[in-house]
Design a protein around this motif. Structure first.
Motif, PDB file in Angstrom:
ATOM      1  N   GLN A 148      30.111  57.022  36.035  1.00  0.00           N
ATOM      2  CA  GLN A 148      29.938  56.774  37.464  1.00  0.00           C
ATOM      3  C   GLN A 148      28.646  57.390  37.993  1.00  0.00           C
ATOM      4  O   GLN A 148      27.835  56.708  38.628  1.00  0.00           O
ATOM      5  CB  GLN A 148      31.122  57.331  38.263  1.00  0.00           C
ATOM      6  CG  GLN A 148      30.931  57.126  39.761  1.00  0.00           C
ATOM      7  CD  GLN A 148      32.029  57.732  40.600  1.00  0.00           C
ATOM      8  OE1 GLN A 148      32.094  57.499  41.816  1.00  0.00           O
ATOM      9  NE2 GLN A 148      32.902  58.527  39.992  1.00  0.00           N
ATOM     10  N   GLN A 160      32.231  50.780  45.828  1.00  0.00           N
ATOM     11  CA  GLN A 160      33.654  50.518  46.037  1.00  0.00           C
ATOM     12  C   GLN A 160      34.148  49.304  45.260  1.00  0.00           C
ATOM     13  O   GLN A 160      35.318  48.918  45.366  1.00  0.00           O
ATOM     14  CB  GLN A 160      33.951  50.369  47.526  1.00  0.00           C
ATOM     15  CG  GLN A 160      33.513  51.548  48.376  1.00  0.00           C
ATOM     16  CD  GLN A 160      33.640  52.885  47.674  1.00  0.00           C
ATOM     17  OE1 GLN A 160      34.704  53.224  47.177  1.00  0.00           O
ATOM     18  NE2 GLN A 160      32.552  53.656  47.634  1.00  0.00           N
ATOM     19  N   SER A 195      34.779  49.725  42.533  1.00  0.00           N
ATOM     20  CA  SER A 195      35.757  50.426  41.695  1.00  0.00           C
ATOM     21  C   SER A 195      37.180  50.023  42.048  1.00  0.00           C
ATOM     22  O   SER A 195      38.070  50.025  41.185  1.00  0.00           O
ATOM     23  CB  SER A 195      35.605  51.946  41.848  1.00  0.00           C
ATOM     24  OG  SER A 195      35.923  52.348  43.169  1.00  0.00           O
ATOM     25  N   THR A 230      39.612  48.679  39.413  1.00  0.00           N
ATOM     26  CA  THR A 230      40.806  49.452  39.070  1.00  0.00           C
ATOM     27  C   THR A 230      42.051  48.580  39.083  1.00  0.00           C
ATOM     28  O   THR A 230      42.920  48.693  38.205  1.00  0.00           O
ATOM     29  CB  THR A 230      40.983  50.625  40.055  1.00  0.00           C
ATOM     30  OG1 THR A 230      39.837  51.463  39.999  1.00  0.00           O
ATOM     31  CG2 THR A 230      42.218  51.449  39.701  1.00  0.00           C
ATOM     32  N   GLY A 279      30.683  51.719  39.592  1.00  0.00           N
ATOM     33  CA  GLY A 279      32.028  51.407  40.060  1.00  0.00           C
ATOM     34  C   GLY A 279      32.987  51.136  38.917  1.00  0.00           C
ATOM     35  O   GLY A 279      34.161  51.533  38.958  1.00  0.00           O
ATOM     36  N   LEU A 280      32.514  50.485  37.874  1.00  0.00           N
ATOM     37  CA  LEU A 280      33.346  50.235  36.704  1.00  0.00           C
ATOM     38  C   LEU A 280      33.705  51.545  36.004  1.00  0.00           C
ATOM     39  O   LEU A 280      34.847  51.741  35.563  1.00  0.00           O
ATOM     40  CB  LEU A 280      32.619  49.295  35.740  1.00  0.00           C
ATOM     41  CG  LEU A 280      33.374  48.895  34.471  1.00  0.00           C
ATOM     42  CD1 LEU A 280      34.675  48.181  34.810  1.00  0.00           C
ATOM     43  CD2 LEU A 280      32.493  48.022  33.576  1.00  0.00           C
ATOM     44  N   TRP A 292      33.965  54.466  37.443  1.00  0.00           N
ATOM     45  CA  TRP A 292      34.951  55.109  38.307  1.00  0.00           C
ATOM     46  C   TRP A 292      36.343  54.528  38.048  1.00  0.00           C
ATOM     47  O   TRP A 292      37.347  55.250  38.007  1.00  0.00           O
ATOM     48  CB  TRP A 292      34.527  54.921  39.761  1.00  0.00           C
ATOM     49  CG  TRP A 292      35.399  55.605  40.777  1.00  0.00           C
ATOM     50  CD1 TRP A 292      36.506  56.374  40.559  1.00  0.00           C
ATOM     51  CD2 TRP A 292      35.211  55.578  42.199  1.00  0.00           C
ATOM     52  NE1 TRP A 292      37.030  56.815  41.749  1.00  0.00           N
ATOM     53  CE2 TRP A 292      36.259  56.346  42.767  1.00  0.00           C
ATOM     54  CE3 TRP A 292      34.268  54.980  43.035  1.00  0.00           C
ATOM     55  CZ2 TRP A 292      36.373  56.523  44.150  1.00  0.00           C
ATOM     56  CZ3 TRP A 292      34.393  55.164  44.402  1.00  0.00           C
ATOM     57  CH2 TRP A 292      35.427  55.930  44.949  1.00  0.00           C
ATOM     58  N   ALA A 293      36.417  53.206  37.884  1.00  0.00           N
ATOM     59  CA  ALA A 293      37.709  52.556  37.652  1.00  0.00           C
ATOM     60  C   ALA A 293      38.353  53.063  36.363  1.00  0.00           C
ATOM     61  O   ALA A 293      39.561  53.338  36.321  1.00  0.00           O
ATOM     62  CB  ALA A 293      37.520  51.039  37.591  1.00  0.00           C
ATOM     63  N   ASN A 322      39.740  56.390  37.070  1.00  0.00           N
ATOM     64  CA  ASN A 322      40.981  56.304  37.828  1.00  0.00           C
ATOM     65  C   ASN A 322      42.182  56.125  36.907  1.00  0.00           C
ATOM     66  O   ASN A 322      43.211  56.792  37.051  1.00  0.00           O
ATOM     67  CB  ASN A 322      40.924  55.124  38.802  1.00  0.00           C
ATOM     68  CG  ASN A 322      40.164  55.442  40.075  1.00  0.00           C
ATOM     69  OD1 ASN A 322      39.979  56.604  40.424  1.00  0.00           O
ATOM     70  ND2 ASN A 322      39.714  54.419  40.766  1.00  0.00           N
TER      71      ASN A 322
END
Length: 319
Positions: free
Chosen positions: A72, A94, A96, A100, A151-152, A154-155, A158
């Motif tokens: 990220q 976002q 993400s 997600t 964002g990917l 971050w996903a 998560n």
């Protein structure tokens, strides 16, 4: 999802929205990979010395550190360094949330109700409206793609934090910071080189570098410790697709602060997109109350029924 948990998710969104202004200030002095490494290094050392290791499988701890920490922020800091405006970065990151949701459905078998899916779709539409308005004028294709990759990352982080299901989420958040520093420092050495690193560190001791250090302090203490700690706590208690849409509130704060602090004036379409983002998040998380019936009421207590049928189920880590 209880109201108090939604309010916590909103607090995180505000903290993370302001984080883009702090990152912008830090990048004025430090090159992107070094800046990202310092962000985590400042936390990693006291974490190893003072914080007990979380009782979670190592694979999910490492996965969280790689996704949320390395991927990220390496991509995000690089994107902002090569021209992505802070406000637009707060929006595009976002991605993400839909990432997600898709990864949660594909990898974890999580399901979304029609209402939640529609809400995510509306919020994603709002993100696209704002992005289309600003992309051509203020950022090229490369910064945009880099932010999508952030964002990917971050996903994936998560999902790893959810699968970790840490009994003490803050310990997981703190120990996540142990993973990124060495890979990011190595990346900085290979890409930015010793000369640029040395020059940046020398400049950082000047009075003009105070905003950069304040930015690092904000990203370290408020965005990472407080914001990520609350986020991890929420992800451990609710399905990914229930929590992730709240991250779409981040660009509302990010765009507003970029306008006030950096002079990035939002256009009417951007404001419309922000309304769609907020509306989509609220719709996705909306609770349906049953009508007062003998089966659904007892005295003054009303039962709440969430359409997300898996909202309170636990996901067992894959082996």
């Amino acid at each position: 999802m209880p109201i108090r948990h939604r309010l916590l998710a909103v607090v995180v969104a505000v903290l993370w929205g302001a984080n883009f202004i702090a990152i912008h200030a830090s990048l004025e002095v430090f090159p992107p990979f070094l800046c990202a490494a310092l962000r985590f290094l400042l936390l990693a050392v006291p974490t190893v010395l003072l914080v007990p290791r979380p009782q979670v499988p190592t694979r999910w701890l490492v996965g969280y550190g790689i996704g949320f920490g390395i991927l990220q922020f390496a991509f995000l800091y690089l994107a902002m360094d090569v021209g992505m405006p802070a406000g637009l970065a707060s929006l595009v990151l976002q991605s993400s949330a839909p990432f997600t949701v898709v990864l949660g459905a594909v990898l974890l078998g999580e399901r979304l109700s029609p209402r939640a899916a529609a809400g995510v779709g509306v919020a994603a539409l709002g993100m696209a409206v704002v992005g289309s308005e600003r992309l051509d004028a203020q950022a090229g294709l490369l910064p945009f793609v880099l932010t999508l990759l952030a964002g990917l990352g971050w996903a994936f982080g998560n999902l790893a934090s959810r699968l970790a299901a840490a009994p003490r989420p803050l310990h997981l958040t703190m120990w996540m910071t142990v993973i990124p520093p060495l890979p990011l420092l190595l990346l900085s050495l290979l890409v930015e080189g010793p000369e640029q690193i040395t020059a940046a560190l020398a400049d950082s001791w000047s009075v003009a570098a105070i905003p950069a250090w304040l930015g690092l302090a904000y990203t370290t203490l408020l965005a990472t410790v407080l914001g990520s700690g609350i986020w991890t706590w929420l992800m451990a208690r609710h399905p990914s697709g229930t929590v992730a849409p709240f991250s779409m509130l981040v660009p509302v704060t990010g765009l507003a602060l970029a306008w006030l602090v950096l002079g990035e004036t939002p256009a009417p379409l951007e404001l419309l997109g922000g309304v769609l983002v907020v509306g989509g998040v609220l719709w996705a998380s909306r609770t349906v109350r049953t009508k007062g019936t003998p089966a659904a009421r007892h005295g003054d207590i009303r039962l709440e029924v969430h359409e997300e049928s898996l909202e309170h189920t636990q996901v067992s880590p894959a082996r």
